[in-house]
Scaffold this motif. Structure first.
Motif, PDB file in Angstrom:
ATOM      1  N   ARG A 137       1.193  -1.200  -0.139  1.00  0.00           N
ATOM      2  CA  ARG A 137      -0.116   0.079  -0.079  1.00  0.00           C
ATOM      3  C   ARG A 137       0.871   1.433   0.090  1.00  0.00           C
ATOM      4  O   ARG A 137       0.566   2.005  -0.586  1.00  0.00           O
ATOM      5  CB  ARG A 137      -0.658  -0.407   0.950  1.00  0.00           C
ATOM      6  CG  ARG A 137      -2.271  -1.127   1.253  1.00  0.00           C
ATOM      7  CD  ARG A 137      -2.897  -1.362   2.442  1.00  0.00           C
ATOM      8  NE  ARG A 137      -4.013  -0.043   2.603  1.00  0.00           N
ATOM      9  CZ  ARG A 137      -3.513   0.557   3.826  1.00  0.00           C
ATOM     10  NH1 ARG A 137      -3.917   0.317   4.683  1.00  0.00           N
ATOM     11  NH2 ARG A 137      -4.173   1.330   3.504  1.00  0.00           N
TER      12      ARG A 137
ATOM     13  N   SER B 251       2.085   1.776  -3.462  1.00  0.00           N
ATOM     14  CA  SER B 251       1.148   1.992  -4.658  1.00  0.00           C
ATOM     15  C   SER B 251       0.867   3.567  -4.544  1.00  0.00           C
ATOM     16  O   SER B 251       0.426   3.904  -5.213  1.00  0.00           O
ATOM     17  CB  SER B 251       0.310   1.434  -3.896  1.00  0.00           C
ATOM     18  OG  SER B 251      -0.019   1.480  -3.584  1.00  0.00           O
ATOM     19  N   GLY B 252       1.097   3.910  -3.389  1.00  0.00           N
ATOM     20  CA  GLY B 252       0.518   5.486  -2.672  1.00  0.00           C
ATOM     21  C   GLY B 252      -0.567   5.358  -2.477  1.00  0.00           C
ATOM     22  O   GLY B 252      -1.175   6.333  -1.606  1.00  0.00           O
ATOM     23  N   LEU B 253      -1.159   4.307  -1.593  1.00  0.00           N
ATOM     24  CA  LEU B 253      -2.544   4.130  -1.256  1.00  0.00           C
ATOM     25  C   LEU B 253      -2.119   4.185   0.745  1.00  0.00           C
ATOM     26  O   LEU B 253      -3.369   4.835   0.834  1.00  0.00           O
ATOM     27  CB  LEU B 253      -3.368   3.096  -1.742  1.00  0.00           C
ATOM     28  CG  LEU B 253      -3.560   2.295  -3.041  1.00  0.00           C
ATOM     29  CD1 LEU B 253      -3.943   0.976  -2.915  1.00  0.00           C
ATOM     30  CD2 LEU B 253      -4.444   3.404  -3.072  1.00  0.00           C
TER      31      LEU B 253
ATOM     32  N   VAL C 115       6.866   8.863  -4.707  1.00  0.00           N
ATOM     33  CA  VAL C 115       5.207   8.160  -5.086  1.00  0.00           C
ATOM     34  C   VAL C 115       5.072   9.066  -3.668  1.00  0.00           C
ATOM     35  O   VAL C 115       4.905   8.335  -2.638  1.00  0.00           O
ATOM     36  CB  VAL C 115       5.570   6.984  -4.912  1.00  0.00           C
ATOM     37  CG1 VAL C 115       4.074   6.228  -4.306  1.00  0.00           C
ATOM     38  CG2 VAL C 115       5.728   6.220  -6.061  1.00  0.00           C
TER      39      VAL C 115
ATOM     40  N   SER D 131      -1.443   9.270  -3.326  1.00  0.00           N
ATOM     41  CA  SER D 131      -2.326   8.794  -4.169  1.00  0.00           C
ATOM     42  C   SER D 131      -0.677   8.430  -5.057  1.00  0.00           C
ATOM     43  O   SER D 131       0.474   8.370  -5.569  1.00  0.00           O
ATOM     44  CB  SER D 131      -2.390   9.896  -4.848  1.00  0.00           C
ATOM     45  OG  SER D 131      -2.092  10.511  -6.246  1.00  0.00           O
ATOM     46  N   PRO D 132      -1.853   7.237  -5.767  1.00  0.00           N
ATOM     47  CA  PRO D 132      -1.286   5.816  -7.096  1.00  0.00           C
ATOM     48  C   PRO D 132      -0.805   6.667  -8.192  1.00  0.00           C
ATOM     49  O   PRO D 132      -1.110   7.963  -8.501  1.00  0.00           O
ATOM     50  CB  PRO D 132      -2.512   5.044  -7.166  1.00  0.00           C
ATOM     51  CG  PRO D 132      -3.851   4.741  -6.433  1.00  0.00           C
ATOM     52  CD  PRO D 132      -3.056   6.479  -6.177  1.00  0.00           C
ATOM     53  N   PRO D 133       0.380   6.700  -8.412  1.00  0.00           N
ATOM     54  CA  PRO D 133       1.111   8.082  -9.856  1.00  0.00           C
ATOM     55  C   PRO D 133       0.899   7.164 -10.902  1.00  0.00           C
ATOM     56  O   PRO D 133       0.858   5.505 -11.015  1.00  0.00           O
ATOM     57  CB  PRO D 133       2.663   7.408  -9.505  1.00  0.00           C
ATOM     58  CG  PRO D 133       3.004   6.406  -8.740  1.00  0.00           C
ATOM     59  CD  PRO D 133       1.736   5.886  -7.844  1.00  0.00           C
TER      60      PRO D 133
ATOM     61  N   LEU E  21       1.613   2.750 -12.811  1.00  0.00           N
ATOM     62  CA  LEU E  21       1.918   1.657 -11.995  1.00  0.00           C
ATOM     63  C   LEU E  21       0.153   0.917 -11.997  1.00  0.00           C
ATOM     64  O   LEU E  21      -0.902   1.553 -12.070  1.00  0.00           O
ATOM     65  CB  LEU E  21       1.571   1.999 -10.377  1.00  0.00           C
ATOM     66  CG  LEU E  21       1.824   1.126  -9.133  1.00  0.00           C
ATOM     67  CD1 LEU E  21       2.524   1.660  -8.096  1.00  0.00           C
ATOM     68  CD2 LEU E  21       0.526   1.543  -8.506  1.00  0.00           C
TER      69      LEU E  21
ATOM     70  N   MET F  99      -2.265  -2.162  -9.980  1.00  0.00           N
ATOM     71  CA  MET F  99      -1.879  -3.255  -9.386  1.00  0.00           C
ATOM     72  C   MET F  99      -3.246  -4.226  -9.110  1.00  0.00           C
ATOM     73  O   MET F  99      -4.219  -4.106  -9.949  1.00  0.00           O
ATOM     74  CB  MET F  99      -2.602  -2.399  -7.656  1.00  0.00           C
ATOM     75  CG  MET F  99      -1.946  -3.368  -7.076  1.00  0.00           C
ATOM     76  SD  MET F  99      -2.474  -2.135  -5.233  1.00  0.00           S
ATOM     77  CE  MET F  99      -2.030  -3.427  -3.907  1.00  0.00           C
TER      78      MET F  99
ATOM     79  N   PRO G 177       2.087  -0.454 -18.197  1.00  0.00           N
ATOM     80  CA  PRO G 177       2.381   0.008 -16.410  1.00  0.00           C
ATOM     81  C   PRO G 177       4.002  -0.228 -16.721  1.00  0.00           C
ATOM     82  O   PRO G 177       4.683  -0.702 -16.986  1.00  0.00           O
ATOM     83  CB  PRO G 177       1.605  -0.844 -15.449  1.00  0.00           C
ATOM     84  CG  PRO G 177       1.527  -1.799 -16.330  1.00  0.00           C
ATOM     85  CD  PRO G 177       1.182  -1.498 -17.251  1.00  0.00           C
TER      86      PRO G 177
ATOM     87  N   LEU H 204       1.687  -4.394  -9.604  1.00  0.00           N
ATOM     88  CA  LEU H 204       1.975  -4.469  -8.188  1.00  0.00           C
ATOM     89  C   LEU H 204       1.173  -5.896  -8.131  1.00  0.00           C
ATOM     90  O   LEU H 204      -0.339  -5.549  -8.698  1.00  0.00           O
ATOM     91  CB  LEU H 204       1.820  -3.518  -7.081  1.00  0.00           C
ATOM     92  CG  LEU H 204       3.011  -1.900  -6.830  1.00  0.00           C
ATOM     93  CD1 LEU H 204       1.791  -1.735  -6.149  1.00  0.00           C
ATOM     94  CD2 LEU H 204       4.610  -2.727  -7.264  1.00  0.00           C
TER      95      LEU H 204
END
Length: 271
Positions: A49, A52-54, A69, A72-74, A77, A79, A152, A156
């Motif tokens: 997480r 991923s930026g979450l 990052v 937020s997800p860049p 990327l 998942m 991507p 991930l």
């Protein structure tokens, strides 16, 4: 492609604070497939997480292709989650599910990318079908296609094959290897399955129990061409699997408590 430096995360505050990640350092080179393993509850999903930026970590940094990052997800990327049934929109046809990340792209280009992604996962003829018309393994292939459709920089995967049967799991593992070979997709996979990690990876990163830190970063020196039967029977595969299992076990097992009346000379010793 991916650089994680000093990643540290704490849930809660004060006396209720729980440290999940403790100064994690990880790198993934372009075109590598790296697996992360560790005991249950070690913080593997927290790590993913944060990458991923979450999740904003308490400390440390994550960079993807040289860009931080944060928040937020860049772009670049994608998942894939474990629960394929909740990842897809049951009211939308497969073509629309796969095209979902392509908002703003011209219709013809969008159609071409969807067809290419579904072809890559071996499902060229399902665009008009709904998720509930497909098997679990096929649904997870669709989820992988939706991740690939954006081409991507980093893919991930969080326990991506844990919810399917053993035969389907083997097929999906080989699919992932084929995608890596044909598309060069840089991939970071979190898995509980040690055999799967050794079979898939160029490198296996072993995490300790909570709070997670890196116990080992092991290069998998197996032939690049993998086979579900032949590769798993190689002495080197068996040796690496045992090495990873031992690392996890000895760094996570609770202290041994001898039974009442046992003398110290009879206590079990672990190395």
């Amino acid at each position: 492609m991916l650089e994680v430096r000093g990643l540290h995360h704490v849930y809660g505050r004060g006396k209720d604070a729980v440290t999940a990640l403790e100064r994690i350092d990880i790198t993934v080179a372009a075109h590598e497939l790296v697996c992360v393993v560790g005991p249950s509850g070690a913080g593997k999903s927290t790590l993913l997480r944060a990458v991923s930026g979450l999740l904003n970590p308490t400390a440390g940094s994550v960079t993807l292709a040289g860009r931080p990052v944060v928040g937020s997800p860049p772009p670049g990327l994608a998942m894939v989650f474990q629960d394929y049934a909740r990842s897809l929109f049951p009211w939308s046809r497969i073509g629309s599910n796969v095209a979902f990340p392509l908002a703003g792209i011209a219709r013809q280009e969008r159609r071409h990318r969807v067809e290419t992604a579904l072809q890559a996962v071996g499902l060229p003829d399902v665009t008009r079908r709904y998720p509930w018309e497909l098997s679990g393994g096929m649904q997870q292939r669709v989820a992988i296609a939706r991740a690939l459709v954006t081409n991507p920089l980093l893919l991930l995967m969080d326990e991506p094959f844990a919810s399917v049967d053993a035969h389907t799991r083997a097929d999906l593992e080989d699919l992932l290897l084929r995608i890596k070979d044909e598309h060069g997709t840089t991939t970071l996979v979190v898995t509980h399955d040690i055999d799967e990690a050794v079979y898939l990876a160029d490198r296996v990163i072993v995490l300790s129990g909570s709070p997670a830190n890196v116990l080992a970063d092991l290069t998998v020196d197996l032939p690049s061409s993998r086979d579900q039967v032949l590769t798993r029977s190689l002495p080197r595969f068996v040796s690496m699997r045992a090495q990873v299992a031992q690392l996890i076990r000895t760094r996570h097992s609770p202290p041994h408590v001898p039974s009442r009346g046992a003398s110290p000379s009879h206590e079990r010793r672990e190395t």
